[in-house]
Scaffold this active site. Structure first.
Site, PDB file in Angstrom:
ATOM      1  N   ASN A 163       0.799  -1.227   0.000  1.00 36.79           N
ATOM      2  CA  ASN A 163       0.000   0.000   0.000  1.00 36.79           C
ATOM      3  C   ASN A 163       0.830   1.275   0.000  1.00 36.79           C
ATOM      4  O   ASN A 163       0.284   2.360  -0.191  1.00 36.79           O
ATOM      5  CB  ASN A 163      -0.953  -0.003   1.187  1.00 36.79           C
TER       6      ASN A 163
ATOM      7  N   SER B 191      -7.402   2.291 -50.516  1.00 34.34           N
ATOM      8  CA  SER B 191      -8.571   1.463 -50.753  1.00 34.34           C
ATOM      9  C   SER B 191      -8.193   0.202 -51.500  1.00 34.34           C
ATOM     10  O   SER B 191      -7.279   0.196 -52.329  1.00 34.34           O
ATOM     11  CB  SER B 191      -9.613   2.247 -51.565  1.00 34.34           C
TER      12      SER B 191
END
Length: 477
Positions: free
Chosen positions: A145, A321
């Site tokens: 912690n 494309s």
């Protein structure tokens, strides 16, 4: 088929066979089994691994100074930490970035790897924990912690500096384009409608300024990362630590990392409060939103080549494309847009995780860390890619820009001081109805000569404050 060699390790749940060649141990093994969540190990964030090693090294330096650990053990642990900080053994930090337990699995992964490297430095086999133990010596005076959040702050601080540097590269790219385009006249737009003229250089300079502002906000957020809770142990009371430990560990961490860390004045508050991470995430979201806006602009300004704005050209980096020949897409701005979407989502995650904390600890720091480090890393990469593979190669379509200015209704605003508001309104209305340009209508009505129009439409007249003196008014009756 040969059976892989193993060693037996023990924890509170019993004995387990750990791979003999692993530097991690039984706690890490159980975490691997318990948290097969993302497939992303903590080693994916090398700054976090190095920060964990830095914290462990600072702890052992403090403990040695307090005569709590032997000089022999301390030297071995320090050597192990330095090797990790230099990039070694990262492959053995294997627990998933998202885990239960408030980061305990990450802390134990570090404890075990450091211990086993140190054991080899001392001449012992991995797993010889009677000689040197992950909890007894390497984790001495510590808790997950205080170790874990301190390591997160160290790693975040370093990540912020890396992001600021990447933003500097992008800022410079926009600044250079602003200089290149300083005399290129174009129409500004508000609400996608013609507004008034500006220069392409002014448009690009705003992006440099926006980035500069966010760099300053990030530097402010970095300062928040410098307040640490190392020495808090479990909940901030400092249980099981020497009264001088927090001070010594903080000084050692500062020496090791070069980061001006300081111990929080209230360790109980610092152990449960993750507000600094929320603040940092908010700044990262701000950076993302503004970068995305810039990319939206670049895509719009470069749209076309025939049916869009077509004012600038982005460098072609790949075919656009699989079906439309010759199509090129703005893929670099598009990928930065997607990074921005992710960062905004990460901010939501961090907000929920911070809010969900309870009493003396926030158990959700692993998801906070994962989200923060993704945001910092992806933004850094995005800035570099946008600068080097897009902005640096942008060119202006000069004729297209000039035609738009001359044919825009908005240009009439620039003529207003010279021909008067009523005449300017009449010209604007006729231009809209007839399809003729403002430029041609002004000449047709003999409101101004072509020479006067060219003089008025100079970039320096159109793009900055300039009082029109009565004596130089160009109205023709």
């Amino acid at each position: 088929m040969s059976i892989p060699a193993t060693r037996i390790e023990h924890d509170l749940l019993g004995d387990r066979a750990v791979p003999a060649d692993a530097y991690y141990g039984v706690h890490t093994l159980r975490a691997i089994e318990n948290f097969p969540i993302t497939g992303t190990p903590i080693s994916s964030y090398p700054e976090l691994v190095a920060a964990l090693a830095s914290v462990k090294q600072a702890a052992v330096v403090a403990n040695r100074g307090l005569d709590l650990v032997s000089d022999e053990h301390a030297k071995a642990i320090i050597t192990a930490c330095e090797k990790i900080r230099q990039g070694g053994f990262h492959a053995h930090f294997v627990v998933d970035v998202i885990q239960g337990g408030a980061g305990t699995s990450t802390n134990m992964n570090a404890n075990e790897v450091i211990t086993n490297i140190a054991l080899e430095e001392l001449g012992y086999a991995r797993g010889s924990y009677k000689i040197l133990h992950p909890n007894e010596q390497v984790n001495l005076s510590q808790s997950t912690n205080d170790v874990y959040p301190t390591a997160l702050r160290i790693a975040a601080y370093q990540g912020i500096l890396r992001l600021v540097s990447a933003m500097e590269v992008l800022k410079t790219s926009f600044h250079n384009k602003a200089l290149e385009f300083k005399d290129v006249l174009k129409m500004g737009r508000t609400q996608l409608q013609d507004a008034v003229p500006m220069t392409l250089g002014q448009e690009f300079s705003t992006y440099a300024v926006m980035i500069d502002e966010d760099q300053e906000r990030l530097r402010e957020a970095a300062k928040l990362m410098c307040e640490i809770n190392l020495g808090a142990t479990a909940i901030g009371t400092g249980i099981n630590t020497h009264p001088d430990y927090a001070r010594l560990a903080c000084q050692a961490l500062q020496d090791i990392t070069g980061i001006p860390v300081s111990t929080s004045p209230n360790l109980i508050e610092a152990t449960q409060d993750v507000g600094s991470f929320v603040q940092l995430s908010g700044v990262l979201k701000r950076v993302a939103v503004k970068l995305s806006k810039m990319c939206n602009d670049l895509r719009l300004l470069s749209s076309g080549p025939r049916a869009g704005f077509g004012e600038i050209n982005l460098p072609a980096v790949q075919a656009g494309s699989s079906i439309m020949p010759g199509k090129v897409n703005p893929v670099i701005p598009e990928v930065v847009n997607q990074i921005a979407f992710e960062v905004i989502g990460n901010d939501v995650t961090i907000s929920f995780a911070a809010e969900a904390g309870q009493l003396q600890l926030n158990a959700f720091e692993p998801i906070i860390a994962h989200s923060l480090f993704k945001s910092v890393s992806h933004l850094s990469n995005g800035c570099m890619v946008l600068a080097e593979r897009c902005v640096d190669g942008i060119t202006a379509n000069h004729e297209r820009l000039r035609d738009i200015v001359e044919n825009s209704i908005g240009i009439v605003t620039a003529l207003n001081p010279y021909i008067g508001y009523s005449a300017a309104t009449e010209v604007a209305q006729q231009a809209l109805l007839s399809g003729k340009s403002v430029y041609s209508l002004v000449l047709e009505k003999k409101l101004l000569t072509e020479a006067q129009l060219k003089e008025i439409l100079q970039p320096q007249r159109l793009t900055m404050p300039r009082q029109v003196e009565i004596g130089e008014t160009l109205i023709t009756k």
